[in-house]
Scaffold this active site. Structure first.
Site, mmCIF file in Angstrom:
data_model
loop_
_atom_site.group_PDB
_atom_site.id
_atom_site.type_symbol
_atom_site.label_atom_id
_atom_site.label_comp_id
_atom_site.label_asym_id
_atom_site.label_seq_id
_atom_site.Cartn_x
_atom_site.Cartn_y
_atom_site.Cartn_z
ATOM 1 N N ASN A 14 0.826 -1.210 0.000
ATOM 2 C CA ASN A 14 0.000 0.000 0.000
ATOM 3 C C ASN A 14 0.858 1.257 0.000
ATOM 4 O OD1 ASN A 14 -2.861 -0.473 -0.170
ATOM 5 N ND2 ASN A 14 -2.720 -1.519 1.794
ATOM 6 N N HIS A 104 -8.161 0.011 7.287
ATOM 7 C CA HIS A 104 -8.459 -1.245 7.978
ATOM 8 C C HIS A 104 -9.139 -2.187 6.992
ATOM 9 C CE1 HIS A 104 -9.093 -3.799 11.440
ATOM 10 N NE2 HIS A 104 -10.318 -4.012 11.004
#
Length: 191
Positions: A14, A104
């Site tokens: 990411n 999340h």
């Protein structure tokens, strides 16, 4: 120039995706990538991307102002947690109020809290036979996975999906939505 610091504990996919997203944006810089693990693959990714990086200790993070001082010296505007597993201390939250964003791998408030990360989340979702899951991008406060939601994106779970299948769907959502959500939020807080 708007400056971002990325914190990561693991491989850093990411972090790399966000770095690529902003590479051609002259108004945003990924100024540093930080990790709580000195052997985390994210540090190798940072090196390949020519982004300054370093690791830090638990003492640096919780018992001193070393990290806050580093971030202030680099004139960081926004902190992005991209697979960072430690609870952010109150001192850092006070130094960067509403300027720390986390992702999340579930639809909070479900499957949040201490120990709920990565495959732990996906295994729990599959075990509960949920019909959908997704990602939550949120502001960080002093509790795990508790801050105000910025964005949620969903995916369907098919009857035969495994936790690994779900993980792949979640990664696709992360890559699609996380960089743009960071950009939108950065523009929002600095307007």
């Amino acid at each position: 120039m708007k400056r971002i610091a990325i914190f990561a504990s693991g491989s850093g996919s990411n972090a790399e995706n966000i770095a690529h997203y902003f590479k051609s944006n002259p108004e945003v810089e990924i100024s540093i990538i930080l990790s709580n693990k000195k052997d985390a693959f994210v540090l190798e990714r940072a090196n390949k991307l020519n982004i300054p990086s370093q690791s830090f200790t638990r003492n640096d993070f919780y018992e001193s102002n070393a990290i806050i001082d580093l971030l202030k010296n680099k004139k960081i505007d926004l902190i992005v947690l991209a697979g960072f597993l430690w609870l952010v201390p109150g001192s850092l939250i006070k130094a960067y109020p509403n300027a720390i964003v986390n992702i999340h791998p579930a639809l909070l408030p479900n499957y949040g809290g201490k120990g709920m990360y990565g495959m732990n989340v996906h295994n729990a979702v599959i075990a509960n036979k949920d019909k959908e899951s997704g990602i939550t991008i949120h502001i960080v406060n002093e509790k795990y996975d508790d801050g105000e939601t910025i964005l949620q994106a969903k995916c369907q779970i098919e009857e035969n999906d495994t936790a690994e299948d779900l993980a792949n769907k979640i990664h696709d959502l992360e890559y699609e939505h996380f960089p743009r959500a960071v950009e939108n939020y950065l523009n929002h807080i600095l307007d």
